[in-house]
Design an enzyme around this catalytic site. Structure first.
Site, PDB file in Angstrom:
ATOM      1  N   GLN A 172      -5.633  -1.601   9.620  1.00 51.25           N
ATOM      2  CA  GLN A 172      -4.802  -3.204   8.488  1.00 51.25           C
ATOM      3  C   GLN A 172      -5.267  -3.922   9.746  1.00 51.25           C
ATOM      4  OE1 GLN A 172      -3.116  -3.625   5.622  1.00 51.25           O
ATOM      5  NE2 GLN A 172      -3.534  -5.362   5.853  1.00 51.25           N
ATOM      6  N   LYS A 197       0.828  -1.153   0.014  1.00 50.32           N
ATOM      7  CA  LYS A 197      -0.045   0.133  -0.249  1.00 50.32           C
ATOM      8  C   LYS A 197       0.810   1.147   0.121  1.00 50.32           C
ATOM      9  CE  LYS A 197      -3.706  -2.916   2.141  1.00 50.32           C
ATOM     10  NZ  LYS A 197      -4.456  -2.835   3.200  1.00 50.32           N
ATOM     11  N   ASP A 204     -11.461   2.359   3.697  1.00 53.47           N
ATOM     12  CA  ASP A 204     -11.811   0.511   3.015  1.00 53.47           C
ATOM     13  C   ASP A 204     -13.094   0.420   3.573  1.00 53.47           C
ATOM     14  OD1 ASP A 204      -9.496  -1.323   3.273  1.00 53.47           O
ATOM     15  OD2 ASP A 204      -9.239  -0.914   4.909  1.00 53.47           O
TER      16      ASP A 204
END
Ligand code: NAD
Length: 279
Positions: free
Chosen positions: A96, A52, A119
């Protein structure tokens, strides 16, 4: 023989477009910035976060990483998220997963400000998706939808069977397909006679996590087959949930692993960061 949906190439095109958008934002004095929180030292997560960060670099998005010890208390995680929520220089926040089991990931997702939730895991954004309103769609399902769009695969009236019902992949996929007027069937570990449901499908989307689980006999001739699975074998090689070599002979379109849905996931994350910034 199927057309292979080239996720790597498509993701690259999306990234090129985002680079231009990012440059335009910078010319207006806005610097897109993503904050990533990682708790503990999960090896796979470290690789994902590195990828990322590289993608951000390539596009011109600023990236900041917050590494927290695996034994932190919930309060520490929540306070960090609240601090990032209030920081106007940050447009996107990503936690994460997985995080250590003693922590409440749902509370953490709830705390991420919906407008920075790149997300798409905050319940507000999940709810908006279910109401077919503009929102941040979680990156893997969003990537799959972009693939359909790029290859002119219409979902309206099609029988779509999604295998897997996780909060991050299966469920948002179900909603995305429904929003595109598909007739959606959801299968999972308790489904009886899975084959009956896959054989009936014009489009099969596998998000299971079992190597080569979907075999050619389970697929209708000419079906579109999307493989979300990523499984690492003992030899270190990556395989999907679909028995690619055999299903390829029968399908009309198929995604490979690697080079299919995986690269699209990161591209759509980048897309969401730029979107958050534009908003
Ligand atoms: P998960 O473990 O949370 O969910 C797996 C789902 O598969 C569950 O809903 C379960 O009910 C279902 N399942 C398990 N066994 C089954 C069976 N025998 N028959 C039918 N259904 C069964 O996993 P996840 O997080 O949704 O991820 C699924 C796969 O996708 C994994 O391989 C993961 O690595 C991969 N993944 C890929 C990307 C990407 O970018 N390509 C992103 C996220 C996840």
């Amino acid at each position: 023989m199927a057309v292979i949906i080239d996720g790597k190439k498509l993701a690259q095109q999306i990234r090129e477009d985002l680079k231009i958008k990012c440059e335009e934002l910078k010319q207006k004095g806005i610097k897109p910035r993503l904050a990533v929180i990682m708790v503990g030292d999960d090896k796979a997560s470290q690789v994902y976060v590195r990828n990322k960060s590289k993608a951000c670099d390539e596009i011109g998005i600023e990236f900041e990483e917050h590494l927290l010890d695996g034994d932190i208390q919930q309060k520490t995680l929540i306070e960090l998220i609240e601090k990032l929520n209030q920081d106007d220089s940050i447009h996107g926040i990503l936690l994460q997963s997985p995080i250590p089991r003693h922590l409440d990931i749902n509370e953490a997702f709830r705390t991420i400000a919906p407008e920075k939730d790149v997300d798409g895991f905050n319940p507000v954004n999940v709810g908006k998706l279910s109401l077919n309103q503009d929102t941040f769609v979680s990156c893997t399902p969003y990537g799959v939808m972009k693939m359909f769009e790029a290859y002119n695969i219409s979902l309206a009236g099609k029988n779509v069977t999604v295998i897997g019902r996780s909060n991050i992949v299966g469920k948002p996929l179900i909603q995305c397909c429904l929003n595109k007027d598909a007739t959606v069937t959801v299968c999972h570990s308790k489904t009886k006679d899975l084959k009956q449901h896959t054989q009936n499908a014009d489009i099969v989307i596998a998000a299971i996590g079992k190597s080569k689980f979907i075999t050619a006999d389970m697929i209708k001739l000419g079906a579109v087959v999307i493989d979300v699975g990523i499984n690492r074998g003992e030899d270190g090689k990556l395989t999907g949930d679909v028995d690619f070599d055999n299903v390829y002979e029968k399908a009309s379109y198929i995604t490979p692993v690697p080079g299919g849905v995986g690269p699209m996931t990161i591209a759509m994350l980048m897309n969401n960061v730029i979107k958050a910034c534009e908003n």
